[in-house]
Design an enzyme around this catalytic site. Structure first.
Site, PDB file in Angstrom:
ATOM      1  N   ARG A 142     -31.641  50.547 115.188  1.00  0.00           N
ATOM      2  CA  ARG A 142     -30.426  49.762 115.383  1.00  0.00           C
ATOM      3  C   ARG A 142     -29.212  50.636 115.114  1.00  0.00           C
ATOM      4  O   ARG A 142     -29.307  51.641 114.399  1.00  0.00           O
ATOM      5  CB  ARG A 142     -30.422  48.529 114.472  1.00  0.00           C
ATOM      6  CG  ARG A 142     -30.683  48.875 113.011  1.00  0.00           C
ATOM      7  CD  ARG A 142     -30.767  47.629 112.144  1.00  0.00           C
ATOM      8  NE  ARG A 142     -31.226  47.956 110.791  1.00  0.00           N
ATOM      9  CZ  ARG A 142     -30.670  47.526 109.669  1.00  0.00           C
ATOM     10  NH1 ARG A 142     -29.619  46.751 109.711  1.00  0.00           N
ATOM     11  NH2 ARG A 142     -31.145  47.868 108.491  1.00  0.00           N
ATOM     12  N   TYR A 191     -48.208  47.450 102.075  1.00  0.00           N
ATOM     13  CA  TYR A 191     -47.131  48.404 101.778  1.00  0.00           C
ATOM     14  C   TYR A 191     -47.670  49.535 100.886  1.00  0.00           C
ATOM     15  O   TYR A 191     -47.490  50.720 101.185  1.00  0.00           O
ATOM     16  CB  TYR A 191     -46.001  47.658 101.070  1.00  0.00           C
ATOM     17  CG  TYR A 191     -44.793  48.492 100.691  1.00  0.00           C
ATOM     18  CD1 TYR A 191     -43.977  49.069 101.653  1.00  0.00           C
ATOM     19  CD2 TYR A 191     -44.445  48.667  99.343  1.00  0.00           C
ATOM     20  CE1 TYR A 191     -42.846  49.805 101.288  1.00  0.00           C
ATOM     21  CE2 TYR A 191     -43.320  49.389  98.976  1.00  0.00           C
ATOM     22  CZ  TYR A 191     -42.527  49.963  99.959  1.00  0.00           C
ATOM     23  OH  TYR A 191     -41.414  50.679  99.591  1.00  0.00           O
ATOM     24  N   ASP A 247     -36.723  55.563 117.665  1.00  0.00           N
ATOM     25  CA  ASP A 247     -37.810  54.710 117.197  1.00  0.00           C
ATOM     26  C   ASP A 247     -38.942  55.644 116.776  1.00  0.00           C
ATOM     27  O   ASP A 247     -39.503  56.363 117.607  1.00  0.00           O
ATOM     28  CB  ASP A 247     -38.264  53.779 118.338  1.00  0.00           C
ATOM     29  CG  ASP A 247     -39.356  52.825 117.874  1.00  0.00           C
ATOM     30  OD1 ASP A 247     -40.005  53.118 116.846  1.00  0.00           O
ATOM     31  OD2 ASP A 247     -39.562  51.797 118.541  1.00  0.00           O
ATOM     32  N   GLN A 301     -30.878  50.309 103.439  1.00  0.00           N
ATOM     33  CA  GLN A 301     -30.236  50.314 102.112  1.00  0.00           C
ATOM     34  C   GLN A 301     -30.023  51.745 101.604  1.00  0.00           C
ATOM     35  O   GLN A 301     -28.947  52.074 101.100  1.00  0.00           O
ATOM     36  CB  GLN A 301     -31.102  49.524 101.106  1.00  0.00           C
ATOM     37  CG  GLN A 301     -30.412  49.303  99.764  1.00  0.00           C
ATOM     38  CD  GLN A 301     -31.346  48.772  98.677  1.00  0.00           C
ATOM     39  OE1 GLN A 301     -32.561  48.664  98.870  1.00  0.00           O
ATOM     40  NE2 GLN A 301     -30.779  48.447  97.532  1.00  0.00           N
ATOM     41  N   LYS A 354     -48.195  53.541 101.447  1.00  0.00           N
ATOM     42  CA  LYS A 354     -47.495  54.523 100.598  1.00  0.00           C
ATOM     43  C   LYS A 354     -48.474  55.551 100.025  1.00  0.00           C
ATOM     44  O   LYS A 354     -48.178  56.748 100.006  1.00  0.00           O
ATOM     45  CB  LYS A 354     -46.720  53.817  99.474  1.00  0.00           C
ATOM     46  CG  LYS A 354     -45.477  53.079  99.957  1.00  0.00           C
ATOM     47  CD  LYS A 354     -44.458  54.034 100.564  1.00  0.00           C
ATOM     48  CE  LYS A 354     -43.243  53.358 101.109  1.00  0.00           C
ATOM     49  NZ  LYS A 354     -42.377  54.235 101.909  1.00  0.00           N
TER      50      LYS A 354
HETATM   51  P1  NAD Z   1     -34.506  49.304 104.689  1.00  0.00           P
HETATM   52  O1  NAD Z   1     -35.477  48.244 105.080  1.00  0.00           O
HETATM   53  O2  NAD Z   1     -33.221  48.920 104.092  1.00  0.00           O
HETATM   54  O3  NAD Z   1     -34.219  50.262 105.923  1.00  0.00           O
HETATM   55  C1  NAD Z   1     -35.230  50.744 106.754  1.00  0.00           C
HETATM   56  C2  NAD Z   1     -34.604  51.116 108.076  1.00  0.00           C
HETATM   57  O4  NAD Z   1     -35.661  51.576 108.930  1.00  0.00           O
HETATM   58  C3  NAD Z   1     -33.921  49.949 108.793  1.00  0.00           C
HETATM   59  O5  NAD Z   1     -32.579  50.286 109.084  1.00  0.00           O
HETATM   60  C4  NAD Z   1     -34.733  49.743 110.071  1.00  0.00           C
HETATM   61  O6  NAD Z   1     -33.944  49.400 111.190  1.00  0.00           O
HETATM   62  C5  NAD Z   1     -35.356  51.121 110.237  1.00  0.00           C
HETATM   63  N1  NAD Z   1     -36.601  51.098 111.025  1.00  0.00           N
HETATM   64  C6  NAD Z   1     -37.603  50.202 110.992  1.00  0.00           C
HETATM   65  N2  NAD Z   1     -38.564  50.533 111.885  1.00  0.00           N
HETATM   66  C7  NAD Z   1     -38.151  51.668 112.490  1.00  0.00           C
HETATM   67  C8  NAD Z   1     -38.685  52.499 113.500  1.00  0.00           C
HETATM   68  N3  NAD Z   1     -39.853  52.215 114.094  1.00  0.00           N
HETATM   69  N4  NAD Z   1     -37.995  53.593 113.865  1.00  0.00           N
HETATM   70  C9  NAD Z   1     -36.804  53.879 113.291  1.00  0.00           C
HETATM   71  N5  NAD Z   1     -36.223  53.123 112.363  1.00  0.00           N
HETATM   72  C10 NAD Z   1     -36.895  52.031 111.944  1.00  0.00           C
HETATM   73  O7  NAD Z   1     -35.316  50.286 103.705  1.00  0.00           O
HETATM   74  P2  NAD Z   1     -34.737  51.206 102.547  1.00  0.00           P
HETATM   75  O8  NAD Z   1     -34.645  50.365 101.336  1.00  0.00           O
HETATM   76  O9  NAD Z   1     -33.581  51.965 103.009  1.00  0.00           O
HETATM   77  O10 NAD Z   1     -36.011  52.144 102.318  1.00  0.00           O
HETATM   78  C11 NAD Z   1     -36.168  53.383 102.961  1.00  0.00           C
HETATM   79  C12 NAD Z   1     -37.460  54.006 102.477  1.00  0.00           C
HETATM   80  O11 NAD Z   1     -37.461  54.086 101.043  1.00  0.00           O
HETATM   81  C13 NAD Z   1     -38.728  53.223 102.839  1.00  0.00           C
HETATM   82  O12 NAD Z   1     -39.776  54.126 103.091  1.00  0.00           O
HETATM   83  C14 NAD Z   1     -39.032  52.457 101.574  1.00  0.00           C
HETATM   84  O13 NAD Z   1     -40.399  52.148 101.460  1.00  0.00           O
HETATM   85  C15 NAD Z   1     -38.609  53.447 100.516  1.00  0.00           C
HETATM   86  N6  NAD Z   1     -38.310  52.812  99.242  1.00  0.00           N
HETATM   87  C16 NAD Z   1     -37.242  51.975  99.128  1.00  0.00           C
HETATM   88  C17 NAD Z   1     -36.987  51.362  97.900  1.00  0.00           C
HETATM   89  C18 NAD Z   1     -35.827  50.428  97.705  1.00  0.00           C
HETATM   90  O14 NAD Z   1     -35.738  49.778  96.654  1.00  0.00           O
HETATM   91  N7  NAD Z   1     -34.917  50.319  98.666  1.00  0.00           N
HETATM   92  C19 NAD Z   1     -37.828  51.624  96.808  1.00  0.00           C
HETATM   93  C20 NAD Z   1     -38.929  52.456  96.985  1.00  0.00           C
HETATM   94  C21 NAD Z   1     -39.146  53.074  98.193  1.00  0.00           C
HETATM   95  C1  AKB Z   2     -39.833  46.934  97.605  1.00  0.00           C
HETATM   96  O1  AKB Z   2     -39.634  46.046  96.754  1.00  0.00           O
HETATM   97  O2  AKB Z   2     -40.601  46.818  98.566  1.00  0.00           O
HETATM   98  C2  AKB Z   2     -39.131  48.260  97.402  1.00  0.00           C
HETATM   99  C3  AKB Z   2     -39.992  49.186  96.621  1.00  0.00           C
HETATM  100  C4  AKB Z   2     -39.941  49.191  95.135  1.00  0.00           C
HETATM  101  O3  AKB Z   2     -40.751  49.917  97.193  1.00  0.00           O
HETATM  102  N1  AKB Z   2     -37.875  48.000  96.771  1.00  0.00           N
END
Ligand code: NAD
Ligand code: AKB
Length: 319
Positions: free
Chosen positions: A36, A142, A53, A12, A146
């Protein structure tokens, strides 16, 4: 900023961070990577890409060496709901991946950006206006990864002088890529369902308030923090960041200004509700404002307007 590697780039955040970094620093200077492939035709797919990976140190190192990387935006991780289903995998990817990224960064002198989360807090943290420095005893795998990640990044900075920086992101609302299995996914799904069916069944309670942010603000924050003067950064890993907070009922009310017959009902998922109940309803981001000038631009009204406009365009049937 020199050459950048983004891990987890197909997710995302990566789907919008990669194009934003390329626009700012040049397409050939930003390497997207993931387990992917990036969806063909997506903006992030236009430029260098590596399959990496993050649990395999050799794959990270090969990409860093091949592209002479100076900074890593390490996004690869499992989100809260998915992590709760597979805690061992979550630990392995979220902590194992980070440890390997930090080791490669240490050996090759790269800066590292790590997104932490409001999930790094827990039920004993003050729930309203959560302070920057406060109790962090999360009860989800999770959240445990973090907090540990924040500490590990601080350790690599203090012990090895690595330039590590991070943000505790709230739930992110966006229209390019769908969310990857988090507790705040409802705040994206609701927009798709509003346009398609004028109806959404929410998996959190009507009155469950959480911190949220529109993706353009989040992307700007990540870039601004990495460009900030390091001498002004006291917290580094990781800054509270806030833009708005609301309940499902409040967002539904805002959507009704644009989709008057929109209806919401509730089928509460006890697992995700318990996670949400352990997170802050709002956070105090004054440290980010003071140390690197953070200012959000989107509130609930402008986010809702923009999301509906862009999704209507995206979901319009091809003629
Ligand atoms: P997402 O789940 O949309 O994307 C994560 C990506 O990581 C995926 O494309 C997946 O294929 C890839 N992935 C998984 N395992 C892997 C590996 N071993 N090696 C390489 N790639 C791998 O997550 P996101 O929402 O884009 O979040 C990214 C980061 O931001 C994460 O650390 C998440 O905790 C943090 N975060 C996201 C949000 C949110 O609302 N989206 C909020 C707070 C924190
Ligand atoms: C989740 O809901 O896991 C994420 C975050 C707030 O870390 N969007």
């Amino acid at each position: 900023m020199g050459r950048i590697l983004v891990t987890g780039a197909a997710g995302q955040i990566g789907s919008e961070l990669v194009p934003a970094l390329r626009e700012r620093y040049g397409a050939d200077r930003v390497v997207a990577s993931d387990l992917r492939m990036l969806p063909a035709g997506s903006p992030a797919a236009e430029g260098p890409f590596e399959v990496v990976d993050c649990v395999h140190v050799s794959e990270i190192e090969a990409a860093v060496q091949r592209h002479e990387i100076d900074a890593i935006y390490h996004l690869a991780a499992l989100l809260s709901a998915v992590a709760e289903e597979q805690p061992r995998v979550a630990w392995n990817v979220n902590m194992g991946g980070l440890y390997r990224v930090l080791e490669v960064a240490r050996q090759h002198g790269c800066a590292v950006f790590l997104p932490s989360s409001i999930g790094a807090f827990g039920p004993t943290t003050p729930r309203e206006a959560t302070p920057q420095d406060t109790l962090q005893r999360p009860t989800t795998i999770y959240g445990i990864t973090k907090v540990s990640a924040e500490l590990l990044c601080d350790y690599y900075h203090q012990r090895f002088g690595l330039d590590t920086r991070g943000i505790r992101l709230p739930g992110l609302i966006s229209h390019v890529a769908k969310p990857g299995g988090g507790t705040t996914d409802w705040a994206v799904e609701i927009f798709y369902q509003a346009i398609r069916y004028a109806h959404y069944t929410c998996f959190l309670r009507a009155d469950c308030c959480l911190d949220m942010m529109y993706m353009p603000d989040a992307i700007r924050a990540m870039i601004e923090l990495m460009e900030a003067d390091p001498d002004r950064l006291i917290h580094r890993n990781a800054f509270n960041l806030s833009a708005m907070h609301f309940t499902p009922e409040r967002l539904a009310q805002e959507i009704r200004r644009h989709v008057p017959d929109f209806a919401i009902d509730y089928d509460v998922d006890p697992v995700r509700q318990a996670i949400a109940d352990s997170w802050p309803a709002s956070v105090d981001d004054s440290a980010a404002r003071e140390e690197w000038g953070w200012q959000p631009r989107y509130d609930i009204a402008s986010t809702t307007r923009d999301m509906l406009e862009r999704l209507r365009e995206k979901l319009r049937p091809a003629r």
